[in-house]
Motif scaffolding. Structure first.
Motif, PDB file in Angstrom:
ATOM      1  N   ARG A  20     -28.402  -3.230  32.800  1.00 38.57           N
ATOM      2  CA  ARG A  20     -28.715  -3.812  31.486  1.00 38.57           C
ATOM      3  C   ARG A  20     -27.493  -4.550  30.954  1.00 38.57           C
ATOM      4  NH1 ARG A  20     -28.776  -2.314  25.957  1.00 38.57           N
ATOM      5  NH2 ARG A  20     -30.592  -3.180  24.867  1.00 38.57           N
ATOM      6  N   PRO A  22     -27.200  -7.083  28.074  1.00 39.84           N
ATOM      7  CA  PRO A  22     -27.641  -7.925  26.947  1.00 39.84           C
ATOM      8  C   PRO A  22     -26.571  -8.926  26.552  1.00 39.84           C
ATOM      9  CG  PRO A  22     -27.053  -5.745  26.184  1.00 39.84           C
ATOM     10  CD  PRO A  22     -27.010  -5.687  27.677  1.00 39.84           C
ATOM     11  N   TYR A  65     -34.417 -11.049  36.991  1.00 39.77           N
ATOM     12  CA  TYR A  65     -33.797 -10.877  35.678  1.00 39.77           C
ATOM     13  C   TYR A  65     -34.878 -10.957  34.610  1.00 39.77           C
ATOM     14  CZ  TYR A  65     -31.046 -11.780  31.482  1.00 39.77           C
ATOM     15  OH  TYR A  65     -30.508 -11.718  30.223  1.00 39.77           O
ATOM     16  N   LYS A  69     -35.566  -8.205  28.031  1.00 42.79           N
ATOM     17  CA  LYS A  69     -34.855  -6.933  28.008  1.00 42.79           C
ATOM     18  C   LYS A  69     -33.389  -7.060  28.406  1.00 42.79           C
ATOM     19  CE  LYS A  69     -39.063  -4.353  29.146  1.00 42.79           C
ATOM     20  NZ  LYS A  69     -39.685  -3.411  30.099  1.00 42.79           N
ATOM     21  N   ILE A  71     -32.191  -7.308  31.580  1.00 46.73           N
ATOM     22  CA  ILE A  71     -31.978  -6.370  32.678  1.00 46.73           C
ATOM     23  C   ILE A  71     -32.028  -7.107  34.013  1.00 46.73           C
ATOM     24  CG2 ILE A  71     -32.922  -4.371  33.887  1.00 46.73           C
ATOM     25  CD1 ILE A  71     -33.943  -3.328  31.258  1.00 46.73           C
ATOM     26  N   THR A  73     -32.434  -6.586  37.980  1.00 46.36           N
ATOM     27  CA  THR A  73     -32.981  -5.613  38.935  1.00 46.36           C
ATOM     28  C   THR A  73     -32.687  -6.097  40.346  1.00 46.36           C
ATOM     29  OG1 THR A  73     -34.744  -5.030  37.383  1.00 46.36           O
ATOM     30  CG2 THR A  73     -35.036  -4.374  39.686  1.00 46.36           C
ATOM     31  N   GLU A 139     -24.983   4.244  24.693  1.00 43.91           N
ATOM     32  CA  GLU A 139     -25.459   3.345  23.640  1.00 43.91           C
ATOM     33  C   GLU A 139     -25.733   4.125  22.373  1.00 43.91           C
ATOM     34  OE1 GLU A 139     -28.782  -0.183  23.080  1.00 43.91           O
ATOM     35  OE2 GLU A 139     -28.698   1.017  24.913  1.00 43.91           O
TER      36      GLU A 139
END
Length: 580
Positions: A20, A22, A65, A69, A71, A73, A139
């Protein structure tokens, strides 16, 4: 580097790693894997894992991608299909580097090490361990954050800058936005603007405004489009048909295809906030386009985000007027050109764009998105604001934009409302300028008066010199004439006084024929007259002059003069004496 949140899973043939990241710059990322080593990099994130089993690169690896989100993968094939990897949930163990090797080699050659001049062993051949220590990311839940510290499009984001503050310190001016409420942000922003305002820079642009005039005369692309729209409206064409006036390039169409279509659940307050922030962002963009005359440069991203409090302070708004005040203050504090006319001109540009409708606004937002995407630290603002604006504006109502343009048109802005004492500065500077101009004019007038005075004095001296020389010439000529008549007049007078009174004449040839008669002198007896400068004669002569002073007779004029024509002489008392 930041360690991203990640998760590992497996099946019989593949190991799946979900990372992840962001707000990462996903256009540039690197993935490396070999054996038990796995490395991933996407600015500002870096992940290094030591896997419990071996993986291999055989062409069957896959990656994807999820933009919503954030993320990545990645599916990696196992070197031994069917092998089960133990401890994939032991994240701390996976982040730990492999066991370090002993500091000294197992076999060492005695005396082989070289010692430098400072006494330190030279170990350039020793392999340096570039691996850095990492810790798992935990987080913070949004419930633990202050609801007054939200930001982004529609104030929908929070917690982004907890870990990105060091990386993005050049993008925003506010420190710790996740823990700074909106009211405190505004107070800090106003204080920073007052500290940044430079009166000398402002006055320099106020008086030396040649470059400002050139910028004000520039016509950006929306000026011509707006003129066409007004001409079309005069012909009573429908507003809906005016969308064709704004066209998109192939690059802009490609940008639009890359955006993910989404819907935004905004309450009434957040909806109003989105429109107000749109005005703020468009004002900054219009200023940048005007001062660069449409030619973007390396400072374009800085100009836009610096002039927009929405982008650099995560400011929130309650009305249009405070947006104009904030924009005006920042124009006079930060960019290269700081002039109030640029503020008013930029406001008119923004009104035109809003009146042109959604297509014109979207074209501006796409240009901003491109500028930020090409700038290393500013790309985060696309994720927070611009990308969402590009998607949202396509579904916005044109009537709302027209109403926003009218509200902006009705809002007024004066220099006094900016709170920077501009009118006082200008008045003081104009007063100083007038005094300098008056002093220069007085000095110039004095210098001009001195020049004619000196020239008149020179001419007067020249005229006096010429007059003196002419008088000298006249006197010389008169002396020559008188000398020519001296023998005759002298002899006549000498004989006259010798016969009548036996007087002696004292002749002074230096007085233009003037004669003095002394009674009882030796002249009447035939003796020569001794000059006054003769040796031994000056003493008795002066004594006789004193004794006979009252009887002295002055012959006024030589022969040919007016007195001579009358034939008489004047006594000392001014009465005329007949000649007999």
């Amino acid at each position: 580097m930041l360690t991203p949140a990640f998760d590992l899973s497996q099946d019989s043939n593949f190991l799946t790693i979900a990372i992840r990241v962001p707000y990462a710059r996903v256009s540039e990322f690197d993935v490396y894997f070999e054996g038990v080593d796995f490395k991933f990099y996407a600015k500002p994130y870096f992940l290094r894992l030591t896997l419990p089993g071996r993986i291999v690169e055989n062409g069957s690896e896959q990656g994807s991608y999820d933009a919503d989100k954030g993320i990545f993968t990645i599916r990696l094939p196992k070197e031994t299909p069917g092998q089960h990897f133990e401890g994939l949930n032991m994240l701390t163990a996976l982040l730990a580097p492999r066991k370090s090797r002993t500091a000294k080699p197992l076999v060492e050659e005695i005396g082989a090490s070289e010692v430098s001049e400072e006494g330190v062993e030279d170990d350039d051949d020793e392999e340096f361990d570039w691996e850095v220590e990492q810790s798992p990311y935990e987080e913070v839940p949004e419930s633990a954050l202050n609801p007054e510290c939200r930001y982004g499009f529609g104030n929908l984001r929070s917690g982004v800058f907890q870990r990105l503050q060091d990386e993005l310190s050049d993008v925003i001016d506010i420190k710790d936005p996740d823990f700074t409420p909106a009211a405190e942000r505004r107070q800090k922003r106003l204080a920073a603007e007052l500290a940044k305002f430079d009166p000398d820079h402002y006055l320099a642009d106020f008086f030396e405004d040649e470059a400002i005039k050139q910028v004000l005369e520039y016509d950006p692309w929306w000026t011509d489009t707006y003129s066409k729209m007004m001409a079309s409206l005069e012909k009573s064409q429908e507003q809906e048909n005016l969308a064709a006036l704004v066209s998109f390039s192939e690059e802009e169409k490609y940008q639009l295809r890359k955006f993910v279509n989404k819907s935004y659940l905004l309450d009434k307050r957040a909806h109003r906030q989105v429109y107000y922030s749109l005005i703020d962002i468009l004002l900054a963009y219009c200023y940048e386009t005007r001062v660069t005359e449409g030619e973007k440069n390396v400072e374009s991203a800085w100009n836009i985000r610096k002039l927009s409090p929405t982008l650099c302070w995560f400011e929130t708004w309650t009305n249009v007027h405070e947006i104009l005040v904030s924009f005006g203050r920042r124009v006079l504090c930060y960019p290269l050109y700081r002039h109030f006319k640029l503020v008013t001109k930029t406001c008119r540009d923004t009104i035109k764009i809003l009146q042109l409708g959604k297509s014109a606004v979207l074209k501006c937002l796409l240009d901003i998105h491109k500028i930020f995407q090409e700038n290393d630290p500013a790309y985060i603002l696309n994720d927070l604001y611009i990308s969402d604006y590009c998607v949202w504006i396509q579904k916005a109502k044109s009537k709302k934009l027209a109403a926003l343009a009218e509200a902006l048109k009705e809002a007024s802005l004066t220099k006094a409302q900016l709170g920077l004492e501009l009118e006082e500065l200008e008045a003081a500077a104009l007063l100083v300028q007038e005094e300098e101009t008056a002093s220069k004019a007085a000095a110039h007038s004095i210098s001009r008066q001195q020049i004619p005075a000196s020239s008149s004095e020179t001419s007067d001296s020249e005229e006096s010199d010429s007059t003196a020389s002419s008088e000298t010439e006249d006197s010389d000529s008169e002396q020559e004439e008188s000398r020519g008549s001296e023998p005759e007049a002298g002899n006549a007078l000498l004989g006259l006084f010798a016969e009548k009174s036996g007087a002696a004449l004292l002749w002074d040839a230096g007085v233009g024929g003037t004669a003095l008669a002394l009674p009882g002198s030796d002249v009447g007896q035939g003796k020569p007259l001794a000059p006054s400068w003769a040796p031994g004669a000056s003493g008795p002569l002066i004594q006789e002059l004193g004794e006979q002073l009252e009887t002295t007779v002055h012959v006024s004029e030589p022969k040919g003069s007016a007195a001579g024509k009358q034939g008489g002489v004047r006594g000392r008392d001014g009465r005329q004496t007949p000649e007999d």
